[in-house]
Design a protein around this motif. Structure first.
Motif, PDB file in Angstrom:
ATOM      1  N   GLU A 257      46.193  41.012  36.870  1.00 54.48           N
ATOM      2  CA  GLU A 257      45.260  40.869  35.612  1.00 54.48           C
ATOM      3  C   GLU A 257      46.997  40.682  34.674  1.00 54.48           C
ATOM      4  O   GLU A 257      47.637  41.029  35.091  1.00 54.48           O
ATOM      5  CB  GLU A 257      44.399  42.268  35.587  1.00 54.48           C
ATOM      6  CG  GLU A 257      44.310  42.914  33.795  1.00 54.48           C
ATOM      7  CD  GLU A 257      43.897  44.550  34.049  1.00 54.48           C
ATOM      8  OE1 GLU A 257      42.544  43.923  34.248  1.00 54.48           O
ATOM      9  OE2 GLU A 257      44.627  44.876  33.598  1.00 54.48           O
TER      10      GLU A 257
ATOM     11  N   SER B  48      47.521  47.907  28.551  1.00 55.53           N
ATOM     12  CA  SER B  48      46.629  46.401  27.489  1.00 55.53           C
ATOM     13  C   SER B  48      46.748  46.570  26.394  1.00 55.53           C
ATOM     14  O   SER B  48      47.251  47.352  25.528  1.00 55.53           O
ATOM     15  CB  SER B  48      45.167  46.946  28.136  1.00 55.53           C
ATOM     16  OG  SER B  48      44.613  45.444  27.293  1.00 55.53           O
TER      17      SER B  48
ATOM     18  N   LEU C 123      39.068  34.980  36.855  1.00 55.53           N
ATOM     19  CA  LEU C 123      39.274  34.948  37.901  1.00 55.53           C
ATOM     20  C   LEU C 123      38.350  34.007  39.275  1.00 55.53           C
ATOM     21  O   LEU C 123      38.844  34.437  40.191  1.00 55.53           O
ATOM     22  CB  LEU C 123      38.380  36.338  38.083  1.00 55.53           C
ATOM     23  CG  LEU C 123      38.241  37.339  39.587  1.00 55.53           C
ATOM     24  CD1 LEU C 123      39.665  37.109  39.944  1.00 55.53           C
ATOM     25  CD2 LEU C 123      37.463  38.150  39.215  1.00 55.53           C
TER      26      LEU C 123
ATOM     27  N   GLY D 129      37.911  43.118  29.337  1.00 52.94           N
ATOM     28  CA  GLY D 129      37.961  43.219  30.410  1.00 52.94           C
ATOM     29  C   GLY D 129      39.318  41.602  31.495  1.00 52.94           C
ATOM     30  O   GLY D 129      38.686  40.574  30.763  1.00 52.94           O
ATOM     31  N   PRO D 130      39.099  41.080  32.788  1.00 56.62           N
ATOM     32  CA  PRO D 130      39.584  40.124  32.882  1.00 56.62           C
ATOM     33  C   PRO D 130      38.552  39.120  32.363  1.00 56.62           C
ATOM     34  O   PRO D 130      37.413  38.956  32.601  1.00 56.62           O
ATOM     35  CB  PRO D 130      39.323  40.147  34.298  1.00 56.62           C
ATOM     36  CG  PRO D 130      39.677  42.230  34.072  1.00 56.62           C
ATOM     37  CD  PRO D 130      39.043  42.413  33.402  1.00 56.62           C
TER      38      PRO D 130
ATOM     39  N   SER E 170      47.685  34.371  37.098  1.00 53.06           N
ATOM     40  CA  SER E 170      47.253  35.308  35.597  1.00 53.06           C
ATOM     41  C   SER E 170      46.254  35.616  35.938  1.00 53.06           C
ATOM     42  O   SER E 170      45.381  33.761  35.595  1.00 53.06           O
ATOM     43  CB  SER E 170      48.527  35.092  35.338  1.00 53.06           C
ATOM     44  OG  SER E 170      50.223  35.452  35.030  1.00 53.06           O
TER      45      SER E 170
ATOM     46  N   VAL F 215      42.626  38.242  29.855  1.00 64.01           N
ATOM     47  CA  VAL F 215      42.102  39.830  29.869  1.00 64.01           C
ATOM     48  C   VAL F 215      41.588  39.592  28.111  1.00 64.01           C
ATOM     49  O   VAL F 215      42.725  39.236  27.364  1.00 64.01           O
ATOM     50  CB  VAL F 215      42.475  41.251  30.181  1.00 64.01           C
ATOM     51  CG1 VAL F 215      42.610  41.454  31.353  1.00 64.01           C
ATOM     52  CG2 VAL F 215      43.157  41.400  29.303  1.00 64.01           C
TER      53      VAL F 215
ATOM     54  N   HIS G 271      44.205  44.355  38.869  1.00 64.05           N
ATOM     55  CA  HIS G 271      43.739  45.259  37.787  1.00 64.05           C
ATOM     56  C   HIS G 271      43.744  46.435  37.126  1.00 64.05           C
ATOM     57  O   HIS G 271      43.392  47.662  38.580  1.00 64.05           O
ATOM     58  CB  HIS G 271      42.183  44.414  37.237  1.00 64.05           C
ATOM     59  CG  HIS G 271      41.102  45.380  37.107  1.00 64.05           C
ATOM     60  ND1 HIS G 271      40.466  45.388  36.614  1.00 64.05           N
ATOM     61  CD2 HIS G 271      40.248  45.718  38.870  1.00 64.05           C
ATOM     62  CE1 HIS G 271      39.527  46.333  37.057  1.00 64.05           C
ATOM     63  NE2 HIS G 271      39.673  45.866  38.618  1.00 64.05           N
ATOM     64  N   SER G 272      44.384  46.938  36.289  1.00 65.69           N
ATOM     65  CA  SER G 272      43.580  48.152  35.565  1.00 65.69           C
ATOM     66  C   SER G 272      42.740  48.268  34.877  1.00 65.69           C
ATOM     67  O   SER G 272      42.852  47.659  33.904  1.00 65.69           O
ATOM     68  CB  SER G 272      45.113  48.648  34.180  1.00 65.69           C
ATOM     69  OG  SER G 272      44.883  49.678  34.026  1.00 65.69           O
TER      70      SER G 272
ATOM     71  N   ALA H 117      50.909  42.332  33.924  1.00 63.94           N
ATOM     72  CA  ALA H 117      50.429  42.875  34.506  1.00 63.94           C
ATOM     73  C   ALA H 117      51.224  44.668  34.381  1.00 63.94           C
ATOM     74  O   ALA H 117      51.394  44.568  33.589  1.00 63.94           O
ATOM     75  CB  ALA H 117      51.142  42.896  35.767  1.00 63.94           C
TER      76      ALA H 117
ATOM     77  N   GLU I 184      42.872  48.451  41.966  1.00 67.33           N
ATOM     78  CA  GLU I 184      42.659  48.896  40.731  1.00 67.33           C
ATOM     79  C   GLU I 184      43.674  49.636  40.640  1.00 67.33           C
ATOM     80  O   GLU I 184      44.203  51.311  41.289  1.00 67.33           O
ATOM     81  CB  GLU I 184      41.050  49.647  40.798  1.00 67.33           C
ATOM     82  CG  GLU I 184      40.202  48.819  40.273  1.00 67.33           C
ATOM     83  CD  GLU I 184      38.910  49.211  39.873  1.00 67.33           C
ATOM     84  OE1 GLU I 184      38.236  48.460  39.139  1.00 67.33           O
ATOM     85  OE2 GLU I 184      37.991  50.265  40.239  1.00 67.33           O
TER      86      GLU I 184
END
Length: 456
Positions: free
Chosen positions: A184, A237, A217, A211-212, A204, A207, A230-231, A187, A264
């Protein structure tokens, strides 16, 4: 200068432990019931009134002194310190504020004393056996997690020394040198050094506010990505917390590639629980997801305990990668963390800390917008992202004033990003509008100045 009668103070104190008494006095200060300069009853008088030992009150007063809430003078007794809002009047200079590492404000950390003392009384202390996680800590963490949609799925847990170590272990266990990994963007701070050290190629995944981006993806997986980092809570973010709908879209893509591991990162631990509707892929893709739960920012770096959660095969691989499989964390630290996760007084401190961190983020956004700078931060983020024409020149100009910030290119794996960015940690910012306006103008000046080399 005023005094508070011992009977009056005792009426407000229902808890009888040192931590409990300190927390209740702290709440009275925050509520304005105890104002700056108020003299507290003597240790002996309050101990007698509450029916506790003198040592209990002395420990409570010690905890309050550590937080700079009270001071004790030889002949003046113990008094409430004059107002100094957390992050406010204690400000000395920007060089004393962490704008780079997203480290917590130590004044907002809960005390560890009671948890550590309890840990020393556990019967298995000094046992030679190695436990990857203590049952008490596993239960405490499990209670904080949303059950997976696959009701029969059993998560496996392991304690590690930090979220940083947990991310390294999860990445190492999920990849081989030469693999492609999706990350993500931006990062987590410092993470991109991990795949580089492991010989991985990074793609990469941008987002948006939900989210992503699913199509990104999908492309990364089609390019051969074996893992996706990802977070979900958007700890650093510029714009997102993972939404329920987006989690579902990502899950549909990931279910078609069951060999892909999702990693995660949750570096804020309980501090990221500001929204009960924060969704994670751990819930909808439990058999593919390893979750890294960090507690350093909530409880302090010296607790040195984080938790890995995921399918048994993934956790077992991570354990093997850790010290050749000899991987056990201090039982004292694990018991202390388990206590903190369950303790209601600590929970109240965490709730208060969340409010302060949210206030600082909002005040910083307002100050930078008023200065005419384009700045953004996600609804749960500890990072302020500021658009600048030349990020390295701006960072160098700021360093001349003692302000050390990060540049956006350290959090992006490719060159697709257009323009420059500065990443500024908001966690330790003062809750003072004039100081924040001053910071914003320093950043503005740094973006407008060019770097000139001259002879003197």
């Amino acid at each position: 200068m005023t005094d508070i009668e011992v009977q009056t103070l005792a009426e407000h104190l229902k808890e009888r432990t040192p931590t409990g008494i300190a927390e209740q006095v702290r709440e009275l200060i925050n509520a304005g019931i105890l104002s700056g300069g108020t003299r507290l009853p003597t240790v002996r008088d309050l101990a007698t009134e509450l029916g506790v030992s003198v040592g209990t009150i002395a420990q409570a007063w010690g905890l309050l002194r550590e937080s700079n809430l009270v001071e004790t003078r030889r002949r003046g007794g113990t008094r409430i310190v004059e107002p100094g809002e957390v992050g406010g009047t204690s400000f000395r200079s920007w060089s004393t504020v962490d704008l780079l590492h997203c480290s917590p404000d130590v004044q907002l950390l809960p005390p560890l004393e009671e948890g550590l003392v309890r840990s020393l009384k556990q019967p298995e202390l000094h046992s030679w056996s190695r436990d990857h996680i203590l049952p008490e800590l596993q239960r405490a963490v499990e209670m904080k997690l949303v059950p997976p949609v696959e009701g029969s799925f059993q998560r496996t847990f392991a304690a590690v020394s930090s979220a940083t170590e947990g991310l390294w272990l999860a990445t190492k266990a999920s990849t081989s040198p030469g693999d492609v990994i999706a990350v993500e963007a931006p990062a987590p701070p410092g993470y991109l050094s991990v795949p580089r050290s492991l010989g991985l190629r990074v793609i990469s995944v941008p987002v948006d506010e939900h989210g992503p981006v699913p199509s990104a993806l999908q492309s990364a997986l089609e390019a051969g990505a074996t893992a996706f980092v990802h977070s979900p809570a958007g700890a650093f973010s510029p714009n997102h917390v993972l939404s329920a709908d987006r989690a579902g879209e990502l899950a549909e893509i990931l279910h078609l590639r069951p060999e892909t591991t999702v990693i995660e990162c949750d570096p804020l631990g309980p501090l990221s629980e500001i929204d009960p509707f924060v969704h994670t892929l751990d819930v909808v893709c439990p058999q593919q997801t390893v979750r890294v739960l960090g507690f350093e920012r909530a409880y302090g770096t010296d607790l040195r305990t984080a938790v890995l959660v995921g399918p048994k095969r993934s956790i077992d691989k991570a354990i093997v990668e850790r010290s050749g499989g000899v991987s056990s964390n201090s039982r004292m630290l694990q018991h202390t963390l388990a206590f903190l996760l369950r303790d209601p007084n600590t929970g109240r401190r965490i709730t208060k800390a969340r409010r302060h961190y949210a206030t600082r983020r909002k005040m910083a956004l307002d100050a930078f917008a008023a200065a005419g700078l384009a700045a953004s931060a996600g609804p749960n983020s500890w990072a302020l992202w500021v658009e600048v024409p030349n990020e390295r020149a701006a960072a160098l100009n700021l360093s001349a004033h003692g302000l050390i910030v990060d540049v956006g290119s350290n959090s992006y794996a490719d060159e697709q990003r257009i323009g420059g960015l500065l990443r500024i940690s908001t966690a330790q910012l003062p809750e003072d509008r004039s100081l924040l306006r001053g910071l914003a103008h320093l950043v503005l000046e740094a973006t407008e100045c060019s770097l000139n080399s001259t002879f003197t």
